[in-house]
Design a protein around this motif. Structure first.
Motif, PDB file in Angstrom:
ATOM      1  N   THR A  60      56.580 -76.424  68.715  1.00  0.00           N
ATOM      2  CA  THR A  60      57.158 -76.431  67.361  1.00  0.00           C
ATOM      3  C   THR A  60      57.490 -77.855  66.940  1.00  0.00           C
ATOM      4  O   THR A  60      58.079 -78.619  67.714  1.00  0.00           O
ATOM      5  N   VAL A  61      57.114 -78.186  65.702  1.00  0.00           N
ATOM      6  CA  VAL A  61      57.428 -79.498  65.139  1.00  0.00           C
ATOM      7  C   VAL A  61      58.228 -79.308  63.856  1.00  0.00           C
ATOM      8  O   VAL A  61      57.989 -78.366  63.103  1.00  0.00           O
ATOM      9  N   LEU A  62      59.202 -80.187  63.645  1.00  0.00           N
ATOM     10  CA  LEU A  62      59.926 -80.237  62.372  1.00  0.00           C
ATOM     11  C   LEU A  62      59.477 -81.508  61.638  1.00  0.00           C
ATOM     12  O   LEU A  62      59.482 -82.595  62.225  1.00  0.00           O
ATOM     13  N   VAL A  63      59.073 -81.343  60.382  1.00  0.00           N
ATOM     14  CA  VAL A  63      58.592 -82.488  59.589  1.00  0.00           C
ATOM     15  C   VAL A  63      59.459 -82.602  58.338  1.00  0.00           C
ATOM     16  O   VAL A  63      59.723 -81.593  57.668  1.00  0.00           O
ATOM     17  N   THR A  64      59.873 -83.819  57.993  1.00  0.00           N
ATOM     18  CA  THR A  64      60.625 -84.021  56.743  1.00  0.00           C
ATOM     19  C   THR A  64      59.673 -84.487  55.637  1.00  0.00           C
ATOM     20  O   THR A  64      58.626 -85.084  55.907  1.00  0.00           O
ATOM     21  N   GLY A  65      60.042 -84.172  54.407  1.00  0.00           N
ATOM     22  CA  GLY A  65      59.260 -84.631  53.246  1.00  0.00           C
ATOM     23  C   GLY A  65      57.877 -84.017  53.180  1.00  0.00           C
ATOM     24  O   GLY A  65      56.869 -84.724  53.078  1.00  0.00           O
ATOM     25  N   THR A  66      57.817 -82.668  53.193  1.00  0.00           N
ATOM     26  CA  THR A  66      56.498 -82.005  53.267  1.00  0.00           C
ATOM     27  C   THR A  66      56.029 -81.443  51.928  1.00  0.00           C
ATOM     28  O   THR A  66      55.076 -80.680  51.887  1.00  0.00           O
ATOM     29  N   SER A  67      56.683 -81.832  50.845  1.00  0.00           N
ATOM     30  CA  SER A  67      56.240 -81.311  49.546  1.00  0.00           C
ATOM     31  C   SER A  67      54.931 -81.956  49.109  1.00  0.00           C
ATOM     32  O   SER A  67      54.261 -81.450  48.211  1.00  0.00           O
ATOM     33  N   ARG A  88      62.873 -81.057  49.886  1.00  0.00           N
ATOM     34  CA  ARG A  88      64.086 -81.016  49.063  1.00  0.00           C
ATOM     35  C   ARG A  88      64.137 -79.772  48.191  1.00  0.00           C
ATOM     36  O   ARG A  88      65.203 -79.239  47.941  1.00  0.00           O
ATOM     37  N   ALA A  89      62.981 -79.322  47.699  1.00  0.00           N
ATOM     38  CA  ALA A  89      62.978 -78.207  46.737  1.00  0.00           C
ATOM     39  C   ALA A  89      62.011 -77.113  47.193  1.00  0.00           C
ATOM     40  O   ALA A  89      60.931 -76.955  46.608  1.00  0.00           O
ATOM     41  N   PRO A  90      62.378 -76.359  48.233  1.00  0.00           N
ATOM     42  CA  PRO A  90      61.460 -75.332  48.753  1.00  0.00           C
ATOM     43  C   PRO A  90      61.141 -74.255  47.718  1.00  0.00           C
ATOM     44  O   PRO A  90      60.108 -73.596  47.828  1.00  0.00           O
ATOM     45  N   GLU A  91      62.006 -74.113  46.709  1.00  0.00           N
ATOM     46  CA  GLU A  91      61.773 -73.091  45.682  1.00  0.00           C
ATOM     47  C   GLU A  91      60.493 -73.373  44.884  1.00  0.00           C
ATOM     48  O   GLU A  91      59.930 -72.468  44.269  1.00  0.00           O
ATOM     49  N   ASN A  92      60.016 -74.621  44.929  1.00  0.00           N
ATOM     50  CA  ASN A  92      58.787 -74.957  44.190  1.00  0.00           C
ATOM     51  C   ASN A  92      57.522 -74.765  45.025  1.00  0.00           C
ATOM     52  O   ASN A  92      56.420 -74.949  44.526  1.00  0.00           O
ATOM     53  N   LEU A 133      65.642 -79.374  53.153  1.00  0.00           N
ATOM     54  CA  LEU A 133      66.239 -80.515  53.870  1.00  0.00           C
ATOM     55  C   LEU A 133      66.133 -81.740  52.976  1.00  0.00           C
ATOM     56  O   LEU A 133      65.038 -82.112  52.544  1.00  0.00           O
ATOM     57  N   ASP A 134      67.287 -82.308  52.683  1.00  0.00           N
ATOM     58  CA  ASP A 134      67.346 -83.575  51.951  1.00  0.00           C
ATOM     59  C   ASP A 134      67.950 -84.580  52.923  1.00  0.00           C
ATOM     60  O   ASP A 134      69.081 -84.389  53.391  1.00  0.00           O
ATOM     61  N   VAL A 135      67.213 -85.638  53.240  1.00  0.00           N
ATOM     62  CA  VAL A 135      67.701 -86.571  54.273  1.00  0.00           C
ATOM     63  C   VAL A 135      68.976 -87.294  53.842  1.00  0.00           C
ATOM     64  O   VAL A 135      69.634 -87.922  54.669  1.00  0.00           O
ATOM     65  N   GLN A 136      69.327 -87.181  52.563  1.00  0.00           N
ATOM     66  CA  GLN A 136      70.581 -87.779  52.088  1.00  0.00           C
ATOM     67  C   GLN A 136      71.763 -86.814  52.242  1.00  0.00           C
ATOM     68  O   GLN A 136      72.889 -87.191  51.942  1.00  0.00           O
TER      69      GLN A 136
END
Ligand SMILES: NC(=O)c1ccc[n+]([C@@H]2O[C@H](COP(=O)([O-])OP(=O)(O)OC[C@H]3O[C@@H](n4cnc5c(N)ncnc54)[C@H](OP(=O)(O)O)[C@@H]3O)[C@@H](O)[C@H]2O)c1
Length: 276
Positions: free
Chosen positions: A3-10, A33-37, A52-55
């Motif tokens: 399993t990998v977790l990746v940030t900023g995948t939009s 940041r916006a999984p709803e989209n 996930l928002d890194v901020q």
């Protein structure tokens, strides 16, 4: 299954990485940041889409918890989320500088602080930080972006020492220019009201455009990220792209002033006084 977790995948490299890991049979915690989209990745099996928002540290903790709950463990984390800022340093505002450091440097630091206790307890895990060729070499009108990526390079190289005793691998991916929305979405520092700077920006960007002919596709960067996650070696840095190879080679394989002279001649020859 790993399993990998990746940030900023939009979009861009993060999204290409999700698709690569998924195709190769990994579970993917695809954070954005916006999984709803999101309308595509949620059609695929073995992908968990999480906010996930890194901020926002609380979203990082929640994404890790949700991923472990769903897949049992996390084997690798890709710190990919990032943003660009262009323009001369003098006109960057305090807010612009704080924001870009918050995303590109403090963001990955927050993710690391959240995942490291977990990797340390499990005595394994791979950290993959996406820096840039711009974390090793510099170009005109990108100073603040470089400051963030040099910072992330230094952090990542340095923590690699302290993570070895716990069986945690550390990897740095250095993409060159890559065809994503990254440049178009960049913040710009104001030009101020200084004609010399405006002229300089036009010259610098013009020469950049002239030489920016070695662009990679995000899928190529994703291949290297996947390689780094799977390779059983101690290799720290992975450079991707012909431009990265060219500039880092110049930087490493000459003396320092020769490299600086090369970059100045390439990008701002109009400002160099002729040498006898
Ligand atoms: N493209 C290049 O030429 C290039 C070259 C070298 C290195 N890189 C690095 O590669 C990485 C990915 O960039 P890319 O080229 O794929 O550009 P991109 O398509 O713009 O992707 C950047 C991603 O980061 C996300 N992001 C931005 N701020 C965030 C935050 N606060 N929290 C969570 N996610 C956030 C964006 O999400 P939203 O959609 O919500 O904004 C987007 O998904 C960056 O670290 C960049 O510095 C890019």
């Amino acid at each position: 299954m790993k399993t990998v977790l990746v940030t900023g995948t939009s979009s861009g490299i993060g999204r290409a990485a999700v698709l690569k890991f998924n195709k190769e049979g990994w579970n993917v915690i695809a954070t954005m940041r916006a999984p709803e989209n999101e309308a595509v990745l949620n059609q695929l099996d073995h992908i968990l889409i999480v906010a996930l928002d890194v901020q926002k540290p609380e979203t990082i903790a929640a994404a890790i918890t949700a991923g472990i709950k769903k897949y049992g463990k996390i084997d690798a984390v890709v710190n990919n989320a990032g943003a660009a800022i262009f323009g001369v340093f003098e006109f960057a505002t305090e807010d612009q500088i704080n924001k870009i450091f918050d995303i590109n440097v403090f963001g990955p630091m927050r993710v690391l602080r959240a995942i490291l206790p977990y990797f340390r307890a499990q005595r394994s895990g791979t950290i993959i930080n996406i820096t840039s060729q711009g974390g090793r070499v510099t170009f005109p009108t990108c100073s603040i972006y470089h400051a963030t990526k040099f910072s992330l390079e230094g952090l990542t190289e340095a923590i690699s020492y302290e993570l070895i005793p716990f069986g945690i691998k550390t990897k740095i991916i250095e993409p060159g220019s890559t065809a994503t929305k990254f440049v178009g979405a960049a913040q710009l520092t104001a030009n101020g009201d200084v004609p010399e700077y405006e002229q300089f920006i036009n010259v610098g960007l013009g020469n950049w455009a002239k030489h920016d002919t070695m662009t990679s596709q995000p899928e190529t960067i994703a291949e290297t990220i996947f390689l780094a996650a799977n390779e059983d070696t101690d290799q720290l840095r992975y450079q991707v792209g012909k431009d990265t190879a060219l500039y880092i080679d110049k930087m490493q394989n000459g003396d320092d002033q020769a490299y600086i002279d090369y970059m100045r001649k390439r990008f701002i020859p109009e400002y160099l006084s002729p040498k006898p």
